[in-house]
Design a protein around this motif. Structure first.
Motif, short mmCIF file in Angstrom:
data_model
loop_
_atom_site.label_atom_id
_atom_site.label_comp_id
_atom_site.label_asym_id
_atom_site.label_seq_id
_atom_site.Cartn_x
_atom_site.Cartn_y
_atom_site.Cartn_z
N SER A 145 0.57 -1.23 -0.03
CA SER A 145 0.12 -0.29 -0.39
C SER A 145 1.38 1.63 -0.04
CB SER A 145 -1.06 0.35 0.90
OG SER A 145 -1.79 -1.17 1.22
N LEU A 146 0.39 2.15 -1.30
CA LEU A 146 1.05 3.98 -0.72
C LEU A 146 0.45 4.25 0.40
CD1 LEU A 146 1.33 4.00 -4.52
CD2 LEU A 146 2.87 3.51 -3.08
N CYS A 147 1.32 5.38 -0.02
CA CYS A 147 0.99 6.27 1.14
C CYS A 147 -0.97 6.89 1.42
CB CYS A 147 1.54 7.72 1.78
SG CYS A 147 1.68 8.47 -0.04
N THR A 199 5.43 10.28 -0.44
CA THR A 199 6.82 9.61 -0.10
C THR A 199 6.18 8.66 -0.75
OG1 THR A 199 7.62 8.38 1.53
CG2 THR A 199 5.21 9.08 2.24
N LYS A 200 7.26 7.99 -1.25
CA LYS A 200 6.93 6.52 -2.09
C LYS A 200 7.64 5.42 -1.83
CE LYS A 200 9.02 8.98 -6.47
NZ LYS A 200 10.12 9.55 -7.78
N ASP A 201 7.66 5.35 -0.04
CA ASP A 201 7.85 4.36 0.92
C ASP A 201 6.66 3.59 -0.04
OD1 ASP A 201 10.29 4.54 1.14
OD2 ASP A 201 9.68 5.63 3.66
N PHE A 202 6.03 2.57 0.59
CA PHE A 202 5.01 1.27 1.21
C PHE A 202 5.32 0.27 1.95
CE2 PHE A 202 7.08 0.25 -3.64
CZ PHE A 202 8.01 -1.46 -2.67
N VAL A 203 4.05 0.16 1.79
CA VAL A 203 3.90 -1.16 3.02
C VAL A 203 3.43 -1.85 2.82
CG1 VAL A 203 4.37 0.41 5.44
CG2 VAL A 203 1.85 -0.29 4.48
N VAL A 220 -1.35 -1.42 6.56
CA VAL A 220 -2.32 -0.53 6.68
C VAL A 220 -3.37 -0.89 7.47
CG1 VAL A 220 -3.82 0.71 5.40
CG2 VAL A 220 -2.26 0.62 4.21
N MET A 221 -4.10 -1.74 7.91
CA MET A 221 -4.57 -2.23 8.99
C MET A 221 -4.35 -2.33 10.56
SD MET A 221 -7.16 -5.32 8.97
CE MET A 221 -8.33 -4.89 7.75
N VAL A 222 -3.10 -3.03 10.62
CA VAL A 222 -2.60 -2.85 12.02
C VAL A 222 -1.86 -1.61 12.38
CG1 VAL A 222 -0.26 -3.53 13.12
CG2 VAL A 222 -1.68 -5.09 11.45
N ASN A 223 -1.92 -0.59 11.28
CA ASN A 223 -1.68 0.45 11.46
C ASN A 223 -2.74 1.82 11.99
OD1 ASN A 223 -0.47 3.58 11.67
ND2 ASN A 223 0.52 2.96 9.32
N SER A 225 -8.30 6.69 7.23
CA SER A 225 -8.53 6.89 8.71
C SER A 225 -7.49 6.70 9.64
CB SER A 225 -9.01 5.45 8.74
OG SER A 225 -9.56 5.03 9.81
N ALA A 226 -5.84 6.21 9.52
CA ALA A 226 -5.36 6.45 10.22
C ALA A 226 -4.20 7.48 10.63
CB ALA A 226 -4.07 5.46 9.51
#
Length: 412
Positions: free
Chosen positions: A28-30, A60-64, A291-294, A334-335
């Motif tokens: 998932s992206l930001c 940011t180009k980070d993804f999780v 994303v969900m845990v975040n 949501s986060a």
């Protein structure tokens, strides 16, 4: 797995928005949109700095990794493949109904009962249709509740206890009369708590997850939540699920259960006492957090921040505030809302100086300024505006370097 590998309908959210194939490694992206890792990596490597689906500019180009979606895709894929390879040893619905009739007629034959329940658990796990079928059978759900309430029997046979709770977990979520079931459970008193607690303490991980899900299901109102609050060991064991570092399903289930049962202030205070804040802060620092845990971690921290003890614990733990600031723009809308609400509660409503200093040290002002320029909700925008006012009043130097380029977005 390509789109043509399975000759069945593929859920749309299992497909990568870029390749349109079933995702192998969803990330998932930001912006909150999920893609297959290889597809989005090629997009970013080609020089793009936008989200392909929304065309939003990426902060940011980070993804999780989206572990939840990856697990759902794996379960769906396994189920689809099993559907084309019938198991000759699986029960038919008629055979399952005959087993239940035998169980109800021979409740005192514990060993036989356990073997039959084990077969029914396998039957339920094999398809959603089987679960729905079992949930509609008369007397079966009350019978399962009676078994759970027989804590002496459950504790005497760990395997029996685990199979029963797994089966109850599967069936309860298909039952329509949730309030009636919850009332029946609470009326049974300490016996059912003892059974759930025993499995949470001694069961294998999958059974502990099922036990937590049953607990969440039956905690439907303030009365049941307060009843469980009297059993502090339950909170300890559910929090232990959250501390699992290797199973995302356990973490998600533990967080969801804690969110459900922690609405009474008494439970939130107990959570703080047993170290929930430090554990949640540690989770937020994990760069591979889904994303969900975040979202659930931040939701639970927002709930905790409504307590004086929770605010004190969070403010004293600079790492916790720093982790909240870091995650403010990195997961989903949501986060972001949960994170901003926490900071707003600590810094604006309760004017906690330690929290304000932690936000400033964590480059929080810059993040808030970026948030103000994003397409956030009116509620988030107002809280961000309030936060900027606080930092402008308390530390003019913090904003001096941003004044000229942000005056047009700061309605002071």
């Amino acid at each position: 797995m390509g789109r043509d590998d399975l000759y069945i309908s593929v859920p749309s959210f299992f497909k990568c928005p870029i390749s349109l194939d079933v995702m192998k490694s969803p990330v998932s992206l930001c912006t909150g949109v999920t893609y297959d890792r290889s597809s989005i990596q090629r997009w970013l490597d080609s020089g793009h700095n936008t989200c392909p689906a929304t065309m939003q500019v990426l902060h940011t180009k980070d993804f999780v990794p989206n572990h939840t979606l990856e697990r759902l895709i794996r379960i769906w894929s396994d189920s689809a493949q099993r559907a084309h390879r019938p198991n000759p040893h699986s029960l038919t619905q008629a055979q399952a109904q005959d087993l239940i009739t035998q169980i109800l007629q021979n409740q005192n034959q514990n060993q036989n009962c356990f073997q039959m329940l084990s077969k029914l658990a396998s039957f339920a796990k094999s398809s959603d249709q089987n679960v729905k079928f079992l949930a509609t059978l008369d007397r079966f759900v009350p019978f399962l509740i009676e078994i759970i309430c027989n804590s002496n029997l459950m504790i005497a046979n760990t395997n029996y206890a685990e199979e029963t709770l797994v089966l109850v977990d599967l069936i309860l979520h298909e039952c329509r009369d949730r309030e009636w079931i919850a009332k029946l459970v609470v009326e049974k008193g300490d016996c059912i708590v003892s059974s759930i607690l025993y499995v949470l303490k001694h069961g294998i991980l999958s059974s502990r997850i099922a036990a937590a899900r049953v607990l969440e299901f039956i905690a439907t109102d303030s009365e049941s939540k307060l009843y469980f609050a009297e059993h502090s060991d339950l909170l300890n064991e559910v929090l232990r699920l959250v501390s699992s570092e290797s199973d995302s399903d356990a973490i998600e289930t533990g967080l969801s259960t804690l969110i459900c049962i922690s609405k009474p202030k008494r439970i939130r205070a107990r959570l703080i006492q047993i170290g929930a804040v430090k554990l949640l802060a540690k989770l937020l620092s994990d760069k591979n957090l889904s994303v969900m845990v975040n979202e659930r971690v931040l939701k639970l921290l927002e709930m905790v921040s409504s307590c004086k003890e929770g605010r004190a614990e969070m403010s004293e733990d600079g790492a916790c505030v720093a982790a909240i600031v870091k995650r403010m723009l990195k997961a989903s809308a949501s986060a972001t809302e949960h994170a901003v609400a926490i900071l707003w509660s600590l810094c604006c409503v309760f004017r906690d100086a330690a929290a304000q200093e932690a936000v400033a040290r964590s480059n929080g002002v810059t993040k808030i300024l970026l948030l103000m320029q994003s397409d956030c909700s009116p509620a988030v925008r107002q809280m961000a505006c309030d936060l900027l006012k606080i930092f402008r009043v308390n530390s003019n130097s913090c904003l001096s370097s941003y004044d000229t380029k942000t005056t047009h977005i700061m309605p002071f």
